[in-house]
Design an enzyme around this catalytic site. Structure first.
Site, PDB file in Angstrom:
ATOM      1  N   ARG A 167       0.841  -1.196   0.000  1.00 58.45           N
ATOM      2  CA  ARG A 167       0.000   0.000   0.000  1.00 58.45           C
ATOM      3  C   ARG A 167       0.877   1.249   0.000  1.00 58.45           C
ATOM      4  O   ARG A 167       0.947   1.987   0.998  1.00 58.45           O
ATOM      5  CB  ARG A 167      -0.948  -0.027   1.208  1.00 58.45           C
ATOM      6  CG  ARG A 167      -0.282  -0.254   2.538  1.00 58.45           C
ATOM      7  CD  ARG A 167      -1.281  -0.475   3.647  1.00 58.45           C
ATOM      8  NE  ARG A 167      -1.926  -1.755   3.514  1.00 58.45           N
ATOM      9  CZ  ARG A 167      -1.411  -2.904   3.976  1.00 58.45           C
ATOM     10  NH1 ARG A 167      -0.243  -2.913   4.579  1.00 58.45           N
ATOM     11  NH2 ARG A 167      -2.055  -4.029   3.824  1.00 58.45           N
ATOM     12  N   ASP A 240       2.004  -9.352   6.492  1.00 58.83           N
ATOM     13  CA  ASP A 240       0.845  -8.520   6.165  1.00 58.83           C
ATOM     14  C   ASP A 240      -0.494  -9.216   6.322  1.00 58.83           C
ATOM     15  O   ASP A 240      -1.410  -8.666   6.915  1.00 58.83           O
ATOM     16  CB  ASP A 240       0.946  -7.993   4.733  1.00 58.83           C
ATOM     17  CG  ASP A 240      -0.172  -7.009   4.413  1.00 58.83           C
ATOM     18  OD1 ASP A 240      -0.128  -5.894   4.954  1.00 58.83           O
ATOM     19  OD2 ASP A 240      -1.091  -7.372   3.659  1.00 58.83           O
ATOM     20  N   THR A 241      -0.633 -10.420   5.793  1.00 56.67           N
ATOM     21  CA  THR A 241      -1.970 -10.988   5.639  1.00 56.67           C
ATOM     22  C   THR A 241      -2.678 -11.208   6.968  1.00 56.67           C
ATOM     23  O   THR A 241      -3.841 -10.828   7.127  1.00 56.67           O
ATOM     24  CB  THR A 241      -1.897 -12.314   4.855  1.00 56.67           C
ATOM     25  OG1 THR A 241      -1.110 -12.115   3.676  1.00 56.67           O
ATOM     26  CG2 THR A 241      -3.278 -12.770   4.457  1.00 56.67           C
ATOM     27  N   CYS A 346      -3.275 -20.290  -0.556  1.00 59.11           N
ATOM     28  CA  CYS A 346      -2.208 -19.677   0.243  1.00 59.11           C
ATOM     29  C   CYS A 346      -1.304 -20.728   0.872  1.00 59.11           C
ATOM     30  O   CYS A 346      -1.784 -21.670   1.523  1.00 59.11           O
ATOM     31  CB  CYS A 346      -2.841 -18.808   1.316  1.00 59.11           C
ATOM     32  SG  CYS A 346      -1.680 -18.109   2.493  1.00 59.11           S
ATOM     33  N   LEU A 347       0.008 -20.563   0.724  1.00 54.57           N
ATOM     34  CA  LEU A 347       0.966 -21.487   1.329  1.00 54.57           C
ATOM     35  C   LEU A 347       0.860 -21.510   2.847  1.00 54.57           C
ATOM     36  O   LEU A 347       0.987 -22.548   3.477  1.00 54.57           O
ATOM     37  CB  LEU A 347       2.391 -21.075   0.945  1.00 54.57           C
ATOM     38  CG  LEU A 347       3.045 -21.729  -0.261  1.00 54.57           C
ATOM     39  CD1 LEU A 347       4.369 -21.045  -0.540  1.00 54.57           C
ATOM     40  CD2 LEU A 347       3.240 -23.224  -0.035  1.00 54.57           C
ATOM     41  N   GLY A 348       0.636 -20.352   3.444  1.00 54.45           N
ATOM     42  CA  GLY A 348       0.619 -20.247   4.897  1.00 54.45           C
ATOM     43  C   GLY A 348      -0.753 -20.403   5.512  1.00 54.45           C
ATOM     44  O   GLY A 348      -0.990 -19.941   6.631  1.00 54.45           O
TER      45      GLY A 348
END
Length: 381
Positions: A167, A240-241, A346-348
């Site tokens: 951002r 971030d996520t 998503c990997l995580g």
């Protein structure tokens, strides 16, 4: 009579600050009036895809909707495995998925719970806090740095890079200015990780970064460019996520006490609440793709080279899959696409669910009643 939404206006509305705060009216208008809409963004052709069925089809067909080619424009090299299609994507994902399997992630729960309890203990006696700064940011940050084996003293630098990548501080619509900031940030991230990767090569440890550095694919070590692409993606995903998702979830629960009370009264429903809030809030509103070969969708001809925005927030609100516009913590099934889907889920995902669940459990155990102070306006990016 409601005026039909012009595709260009749809894109404009979707990226206005008001839509970030309350996106559902915009999602519905796009989905109902121009579900596959060609428009212009920053001088380039972009197609918005917003229906649940279409978004899922696009996620399952990389031969048409490709992730390759630097769609995100966040680094000097592609983010791995995010910006690759099969079969290259498959080999990278197989390597990285082994580091994030559920049984390995589950062993982290005591540490996640320890961190969350410490953060809450620090703010509870005061009776107020900046949730973003004091809980939502430090939890995933501390976990990420510990897993990667990176020094906590560098966290302010990582957080600046996170914000400048995702951002950048520019006026709405200043795509060129945003890209300049992202390009400079990417160079700084690469220089940092070149040093960190070299240190791992010289002195191997059991940290995530070191294990990746010493991994092989088809018995061949990864190149520096490959390691930088992986590191860059892990940095952004790790910092971030979960922070953005916690911000959204707790802001919702602070303003919807009837939903918060359900979690206080019955903590066992927290996993279902996490999934439903991911669906309803969808902190990552869009996923970029580009068209690899011509294809028709919803009566619109998508041409090779077109940019695409898969509006997963709109897909998660689609009446065809979720017929009631309500937040229901007992929703079954809940086939949302907040984590993407198909090869590019998503990997995580397991670590994110763990951090989100534990935070909500501990928050409502220790602080069952909370609200946003009078006069405070919450702004979403």
């Amino acid at each position: 009579m409601t005026e039909t939404l012009d595709p260009g206006a749809a894109a404009d509305e979707l990226f206005l600050p008001a839509a970030a705060t309350d996106p559902h009216p915009v999602y519905r208008r796009i989905r109902q009036e121009c579900p596959v809409a060609r428009t212009d963004m920053g001088g380039s052709a972009v197609v918005l895809v917003s229906r649940y069925e279409d978004v899922n089809w696009a996620l399952r067909h990389p031969e048409y909707f490709t992730s390759a080619g630097g769609n995100l424009q966040l680094g000097e090299q592609p983010l791995i495995p995010l910006e690759f299609d099969p079969p290259e994507h498959t080999k990278y994902r197989r390597l990285l998925s082994s580091q994030f399997v559920p049984r390995a992630i589950q062993t982290l729960e005591p540490e996640v719970r320890r961190i969350v309890r410490g953060l809450i203990d620090a703010v509870a006696p005061r009776g107020s806090c900046d949730f973003h700064e004091e809980i939502a940011t430090p939890l995933p940050s501390e976990m990420f740095l510990a897993l990667m084996g990176l020094p906590m003293v560098d966290l302010p630098l990582f957080l600046r890079w996170r914000d400048e990548s995702i951002r950048p501080d520019v006026e709405p619509g200043d795509f060129e200015g945003a890209q300049r900031i992202r390009a400079q940030t990417a160079r700084e991230i690469s220089e940092y990780f070149r040093v960190a990767i070299a240190q791992c090569k010289e002195a191997p440890t059991d940290t995530l970064l070191s294990r990746i550095v010493h991994s092989t694919i088809d018995d061949e070590p990864l190149s520096e460019a490959e390691l930088l692409g992986i590191s860059h993606l892990l940095l952004l995903g790790g910092l971030d996520t979960v922070t953005a998702t916690l911000d959204c979830m707790v802001a919702f629960l602070a303003t919807h006490p009837e939903h918060r009370r359900q979690l206080v009264d019955d903590p066992s429903i927290t996993p279902g609440a996490v999934e439903e809030l991911l669906r309803w809030l969808t902190p990552v509103m869009v996923i970029p793709r580009s068209i690899k070969q011509d294809v028709e969708m919803g009566g619109v001809e998508l041409r090779s080279g077109d940019g695409v925005m898969l509006v997963i927030g709109a897909a998660n609100d689609d009446e065809s899959e979720f017929p009631d516009h309500t937040v229901d913590f007992s929703r079954r099934p809940n086939r949302h696409v907040a984590f993407g889907g198909s090869n590019h889920s998503c990997l995580g995902i397991h670590l994110a669910r763990l951090e989100l669940r534990v935070t909500l459990e501990e928050l409502h155990r220790r602080i069952p009643d909370y609200r946003i102070p009078d006069g405070v306006e919450i702004e979403f990016s």
